[in-house]
Design an enzyme around this catalytic site. Structure first.
Site, mmCIF file in Angstrom:
data_model
loop_
_atom_site.group_PDB
_atom_site.id
_atom_site.type_symbol
_atom_site.label_atom_id
_atom_site.label_comp_id
_atom_site.label_asym_id
_atom_site.label_seq_id
_atom_site.Cartn_x
_atom_site.Cartn_y
_atom_site.Cartn_z
ATOM 1 N N HIS A 579 37.016 79.028 86.897
ATOM 2 C CA HIS A 579 36.029 78.056 86.448
ATOM 3 C C HIS A 579 34.695 78.698 86.085
ATOM 4 O O HIS A 579 33.784 78.016 85.598
ATOM 5 C CB HIS A 579 35.812 77.003 87.544
ATOM 6 C CG HIS A 579 35.404 75.659 87.018
ATOM 7 N ND1 HIS A 579 35.528 75.301 85.698
ATOM 8 C CD2 HIS A 579 34.849 74.580 87.636
ATOM 9 C CE1 HIS A 579 35.091 74.070 85.514
ATOM 10 N NE2 HIS A 579 34.657 73.610 86.685
ATOM 11 N N ASP A 583 36.315 75.849 81.493
ATOM 12 C CA ASP A 583 36.024 74.517 82.015
ATOM 13 C C ASP A 583 37.260 73.629 81.918
ATOM 14 O O ASP A 583 38.303 74.028 81.384
ATOM 15 C CB ASP A 583 34.841 73.886 81.277
ATOM 16 C CG ASP A 583 35.052 73.826 79.768
ATOM 17 O OD1 ASP A 583 36.217 73.760 79.326
ATOM 18 O OD2 ASP A 583 34.046 73.850 79.031
#
Length: 608
Positions: A579, A583
């Site tokens: 992450h 995304d």
């Protein structure tokens, strides 16, 4: 008579000098080729140096305790002319001028090159520490060396010996097992004979090319006897340390725990002298251990040495330090150490700093949990997996997204072709090549999933090197890499994946085949799992898990006639991604592209 120079040997890339610990021969003594001439040391290892030729030790140019640079001439030997490869006419006369002597010596060296090229080749290579410590094999002995296991692999660890000293071994029979941080590999015997000597113990790490054992021919088998005891041999001092950085940072018991930064100050370097008041010489290795472990000179001098002439060896120091730590009261001169904090007190491990530490004793575990337990120590593969997985979680911010795919067409395509595929290609047609193919097509549209994070930079890879997870029974998991997977069709991927999986289970993979991956696919469905949350294989940023394919009733469109319920082959997909740079939108987009690719396969498709 011919003269042969003995030089201070090179002991490693970072070692530029060595110290003469002890001369085993004195001027005027006869010495055979490969007989121990002297012992030298650095702050990492002590090593015995064999004589390069047979003859008489004419002169020692360096005294015991002196430290000189690598390549310095430390002694000269007088050899018979034929031993040096020349004739009596080649030797310079005493009346020759220095220039004439140099010319005569050059001619002698040229004659040596013509007469004995094998000897020149041996002398051209500067002996490594391991080679210096190992006795040269006789004509009837065969050397077993640490094999090269890939371009980027420079060392290996002896995991286990399959043969003991004195046991017979046939050619290609497994002699020992070695390991790297990527894979464990069985090493076959290069010849038939008897295991005469093990030069490297289990759990020792040595460089590629190091002689790890000697095999004797059947003619010499009667002279090979197993070791009488397990007492440490002084010659084992010459073995290199597993890691140059490991010696000062770990405890003498080998528990691998990092030193507490708050522990007492070590004595300054000048307090550990080369020679004690009793005249005994202390090698650089012994002095280094003493300094790092807080052992003062007075305590070092009080030790009884087991080495030559009562010299204190590395084993003497480590044994004393271990006894001192176990004793209820340490000597008055020894600084008391505070207890090392437990892992739970230290908090979570820092990035890249996690190692599997030694656990409590079996007895302590039974006191805690009772007698109805079974304690199994982690094997090497399980330890490496544990360290790698915890390090990955500490490095990447893991997020997992899920999707569902209707793979009815894929199932029918495989069923229609699996028999003819096995007959034609010689391997089974599994679902893995289809999953890899779909992942590569998704990576083409989402290149950020085929990247790595290097500090504050993102490195996007344009080659698709896809790792495929392979379960090795109950031992663990390996992920061999299909390089340039984007260049293969399904058939090529099937052959490559089958070959790698088979070699992984038979310990035939090379370390290079387990590194360099840019993305990983793990088929957890082959073991019955519906879905999972896989851990990223560092330094990659994504891993795709494919779940089990099951028949389920599904609502489908019926050619504009309304919805209908149909039995379809369905599966779940899960993508774990980093992450920090990926995304949720990008992760979901990647998954949907994989789903589209898998649902595009049909029974009528030409597989070949």
């Amino acid at each position: 008579m011919a003269h042969v120079d003995v030089e201070m040997p090179k002991m490693g890339e970072s070692i530029t000098e060595g110290t003469v610990i002890a001369w085993h021969k004195q001027p005027g003594d006869e010495v055979d080729q490969d007989e121990i001439l002297l012992e030298i040391g650095t702050d990492k290892v002590d090593t015995e140096v064999p004589s390069p030729k047979g003859g008489v030790l004419a002169e020692t140019l360096v005294e015991e305790g002196d430290t000189v640079e690598v390549g310095t001439i430390i002694a000269t030997l007088e050899t018979e002319p034929e031993a040096a490869g020349g004739s009596t006419n080649d030797a310079p006369s005493p009346t020759e001028e220095p220039a004439e002597q140099e010319e005569a010596e050059s001619e002698t060296e040229a004659d040596e090159a013509d007469a004995a090229p094998e000897d020149d080749e041996q002398e051209a290579a500067t002996p490594a520490p391991e080679e210096a410590a190992s006795p040269a094999p006789s004509a009837d002995e065969v050397e077993v060396v640490m094999p090269k296991m890939g371009e980027s692999i420079t060392e290996g660890t002896v995991v286990a010996w399959y043969k003991d000293i004195g046991e017979e071994v046939t050619i290609d029979e497994t002699l020992l097992e070695i390991g790297t941080d990527k894979v464990d590999t069985e090493v076959p015997s290069p010849a038939e004979g008897v295991l005469a000597e093990k030069l490297v113990e289990e759990d020792e790490t040595v460089e590629v090319g190091t002689v790890v054992a000697l095999l004797a021919s059947e003619a010499e088998a009667g002279s090979v006897t197993p070791p009488a005891s397990e007492a440490p041999d002084e010659t084992q001092e010459a073995a290199p340390e597993t890691d140059e950085a490991e010696l000062p940072s770990t405890s003498p018991s080998g528990d691998g725990a990092v030193r507490d930064p708050d522990e007492p100050q070590r004595p300054p370097e000048e307090t550990i002298k080369r020679r004690g008041d009793d005249g005994r010489f202390y090698s650089p290795l012994v002095r280094s251990i003493a300094k790092e472990e807080g052992l003062p000179m007075s305590e070092l001098e009080a030790l009884e040495g087991s080495g030559r002439g009562g010299r204190v060896t590395k084993e003497d120091v480590l044994a004393y330090l271990e006894e001192r730590e176990e004793a209820p009261a340490a000597p008055a001169t020894a600084p008391e150490r505070p207890p090392r904090p437990s892992r739970s007190d230290e908090g979570p491990p820092a990035r890249g700093d996690y190692t599997v530490e030694d656990g409590p004793s079996d007895e302590a575990l039974r006191q805690q949990y009772g007698d109805r337990i079974e304690v199994q120590p982690m094997d090497r593969m399980r330890k490496m997996t544990a360290e790698h997985m915890v390090r990955s979680k500490a490095t990447s911010a893991h997020v997992t997204s899920f999707a569902e795919a209707d793979v009815t067409g894929l199932v029918r395509l495989r069923e229609a072709n699996k028999e003819v595929f096995l007959e034609r290609e010689g391997v089974k047609l599994t679902y893995t090549p289809f999953f890899v193919k779909a992942a590569v097509e998704a990576l083409r549209e989402h290149p950020l999933l085929n990247a790595s994070v290097e500090g504050d930079k993102i490195v996007i890879k344009h080659d698709f090197h896809v790792g495929i997870a392979v379960a090795i029974g109950n031992k663990g998991l390996l992920a061999p890499v299909i390089r340039n997977a984007g260049d293969y069709n399904v058939t090529g991927l099937a052959r490559t994946a089958a070959s790698m999986a088979d070699r992984a289970r038979n310990k035939e993979l090379q370390p290079d085949e387990l590194q360099g991956g840019t993305f990983t696919v793990t088929n957890i469905g082959s073991l019955g799992s519906l879905m999972g949350t896989p851990i990223i294989n560092q330094p990659q940023v994504g891993i795709l898990a494919t779940g089990a394919i099951q028949k389920r009733p599904v609502v489908v469109e019926n050619d504009g006639l309304g919805d209908a319920i149909s039995v379809r082959h369905m599966m779940y997909l899960s993508l774990s991604y980093d992450h920090r740079i990926i995304d949720g939108a990008m992760g979901s987009g990647f998954l949907q592209r994989v789903v589209t690719e898998l649902e595009s396969f049909s029974k009528d498709q030409d597989l070949f």
